[in-house]
Design an enzyme around this catalytic site. Structure first.
Site, PDB file in Angstrom:
ATOM      1  N   ALA A   5     -18.093   2.295  -3.694  1.00 30.75           N
ATOM      2  CA  ALA A   5     -18.377   1.054  -3.364  1.00 30.75           C
ATOM      3  C   ALA A   5     -19.959   1.109  -2.897  1.00 30.75           C
ATOM      4  O   ALA A   5     -20.744   0.356  -3.610  1.00 30.75           O
ATOM      5  CB  ALA A   5     -17.314   0.638  -2.092  1.00 30.75           C
ATOM      6  N   GLY A   6     -20.224   2.153  -1.923  1.00 32.18           N
ATOM      7  CA  GLY A   6     -21.596   2.034  -1.399  1.00 32.18           C
ATOM      8  C   GLY A   6     -22.424   2.380  -2.725  1.00 32.18           C
ATOM      9  O   GLY A   6     -23.946   1.846  -2.880  1.00 32.18           O
ATOM     10  N   LYS A  26       0.998  -1.214   0.042  1.00 34.02           N
ATOM     11  CA  LYS A  26      -0.022   0.183   0.198  1.00 34.02           C
ATOM     12  C   LYS A  26       0.559   1.184   0.011  1.00 34.02           C
ATOM     13  O   LYS A  26       2.071   1.212   0.393  1.00 34.02           O
ATOM     14  CB  LYS A  26      -0.944   0.114   1.421  1.00 34.02           C
ATOM     15  CG  LYS A  26      -2.035   0.665   1.117  1.00 34.02           C
ATOM     16  CD  LYS A  26      -3.127  -0.242   0.335  1.00 34.02           C
ATOM     17  CE  LYS A  26      -4.465   0.736   0.284  1.00 34.02           C
ATOM     18  NZ  LYS A  26      -5.727  -0.238  -0.394  1.00 34.02           N
ATOM     19  N   GLY A  50     -22.505   4.909   3.277  1.00 31.85           N
ATOM     20  CA  GLY A  50     -21.542   5.304   1.981  1.00 31.85           C
ATOM     21  C   GLY A  50     -22.037   5.302   0.879  1.00 31.85           C
ATOM     22  O   GLY A  50     -22.883   4.399   0.670  1.00 31.85           O
ATOM     23  N   GLY A 102     -20.407   6.212  -2.087  1.00 35.58           N
ATOM     24  CA  GLY A 102     -19.315   6.522  -2.970  1.00 35.58           C
ATOM     25  C   GLY A 102     -19.198   5.383  -4.058  1.00 35.58           C
ATOM     26  O   GLY A 102     -20.298   4.625  -4.403  1.00 35.58           O
TER      27      GLY A 102
END
Ligand code: NAD
Length: 420
Positions: free
Chosen positions: A222-223, A106, A218, A220
């Site tokens: 993903a949501g 990451k 959420g 965005g």
């Protein structure tokens, strides 16, 4: 004593729990408690007004026993090394559980993209790669987008890496625009993967999705996609939220109306006929499925005993703390862990890397079919491992079951390679 919410300590605690149950070899446990390599960089960047600003950036290789490091890059004003290390650890478990040939990594840069123009963002993206070029590569560490980085940034980074290499290296980074050999189907792959898990988990928990009520935290990448896809499975999304708060409607919400409201007023609550709720209230609704898809540390020791959902599906990274994990487990609320549920994104990233390596490109349909196969297999692996322990009279959570599979694969690879 208040709960420790340091994400890296949480990742270590989750590993420790699995290590004890599976009797993990001590040297393997010691290696896997810390990242293999951490690079910290000072990045000078020319700004539009002619000044130079110096940004702090990181890249972590958590473990590469099963293949090159794989993981996203975050551009965030509150980025810190503990979050990057935790996310790199979770990437290791995610790639291992999906059984794709990558380790975990990451990266991040401390910066506020909202205060930067395109020229400055491009300069920062290229500076990040110049700082990193010996540390990344298609066979070393394959980067990807994450919070506040996007396909355009991936294209600049791929270009900078290719210039330094002296030839094109599309496979150094995934999540690129399709015009520079990104993969079809990457955009909604995280949510789509999560919805395959929802379908399988609902069957197992005997929840009929045709009558089920779902709450999503959420709105965005993903949501938002999860909302649309859950509806395709026949389910009713009765509540959703973003950073401005949430909305509820017992008869189900309309995605397009929410999008319009958000565009017009910046808030979801602009839609007529819905009830405004707080993010805290959303988490505690009496629904069949709760999908945290926003931030880490949302279900904690402070609210886990008030969760009424019949099951939790972690589409966000790290939304449930270890303390909350224990409470949900005692209350017999199944919680499907992040590195199973949201692995669709990295699986399609892997497909992108395979396509770049072979220079042979797949249709969206090919991508979705292959994604479904891997998600369903991972789900089955986790359910089977939990059952094996249950048969031996040891009750473990889905998270611990997933950890046991993922950690065992990495430990075996390290042992076979002679690392311990
Ligand atoms: P995003 O930036 O597209 O969306 C985040 C959403 O969360 C936004 O709607 C934002 O308004 C909302 N939000 C912010 N603060 C909130 C709060 N206090 N309460 C409720 N909502 C709030 O990010 P994303 O890509 O959708 O990522 C969401 C989560 O999913 C993160 O944990 C991320 O690491 C994880 N994830 C995403 C992907 C991916 O491919 N996008 C892959 C794996 C994991």
């Amino acid at each position: 004593m208040s709960e420790n919410l340091n994400p890296f300590n949480i990742a270590q605690e989750q590993l420790d729990i699995a290590a004890e149950i599976m009797n993990l070899d001590e040297p393997a446990h010691a290696i896997l408690r810390e990242p293999m390599q951490t690079l910290s960089m000072n990045l000078p960047v020319k700004m539009r007004d002619g000044s130079t600003e110096v940004f702090e950036g990181f890249r972590v290789h958590y473990n590469t026993a099963r293949g090159p490091a794989k993981g996203g890059i975050r551009f965030h004003p509150k980025e810190d090394i503990n979050t990057v290390k935790a996310l790199a650890a979770w990437m290791t478990w995610k790639c291992s559980l999906a059984n794709i040939p990558f380790g975990g990594g990451k990266g991040g840069v401390i910066c506020d993209t909202k205060k930067m123009n395109e020229y400055e963002l491009e300069n920062l993206s290229r500076a990040y790669i110049r700082g990193l070029h010996g540390f990344v590569g298609p066979k070393v560490d394959v980067m990807a987008p994450d919070v506040y980085t996007n396909p355009q940034i991936m294209a600049w980074m791929m270009d900078e890496y290719s210039k330094i290499a002296g030839h094109d290296e599309f496979g150094v980074i995934t999540g690129k625009p399709v015009e520079v050999w990104g993969s079809e189907g990457r955009f909604d792959s995280t949510a789509l993967g999560g919805m395959y898990i929802l379908r399988e988990a609902a069957k197992l928990q005997k929840i009929d999705l045709k009558t089920a009520k779902i709450a999503i935290q959420g709105f965005g990448n993903a949501g938002g996609f999860a909302f649309e896809l859950a509806k395709k499975l026949g389910a009713k999304v009765v509540a959703i939220s973003d950073s401005s708060g949430g909305v509820y409607s017992d008869s189900g919400l309309d995605y397009n109306k929410l999008l319009d409201a958000k565009k017009q007023s910046g808030e979801l609550s602009g839609v007529k006929g819905v009830t405004k709720i707080s993010n805290e209230e959303l988490l505690e609704l009496d629904v069949d499925v709760l999908i945290p898809a926003a931030l880490e540390n949302q279900i904690t020791e402070g609210n886990a005993d008030r969760i009424k959902a019949k099951m939790v599906l972690e589409l966000a990274n790290g939304p449930v703390t270890p303390g909350a994990d224990r409470i949900l487990f005692e209350r017999k609320i199944p919680d499907y862990p992040d590195f199973l549920v949201n692995s669709g994104g990295v699986i399609v990233s892997y497909f992108e890397w395979v396509q770049n390596t072979q220079n042979w490109y797949w249709t969206e349909d090919d991508v979705y079919k292959k994604l479904e196969g891997i998600m369903v297999r991972s789900f089955k692996d986790v359910v089977d491992m939990k059952k094996r322990y249950a048969d031996a009279k040891k009750s473990i959570s889905y998270r611990t079951s997933a950890y046991i599979i993922a950690v065992d694969r990495v430990a075996k690879a390290m042992k076979l390679r002679g690392w311990y």
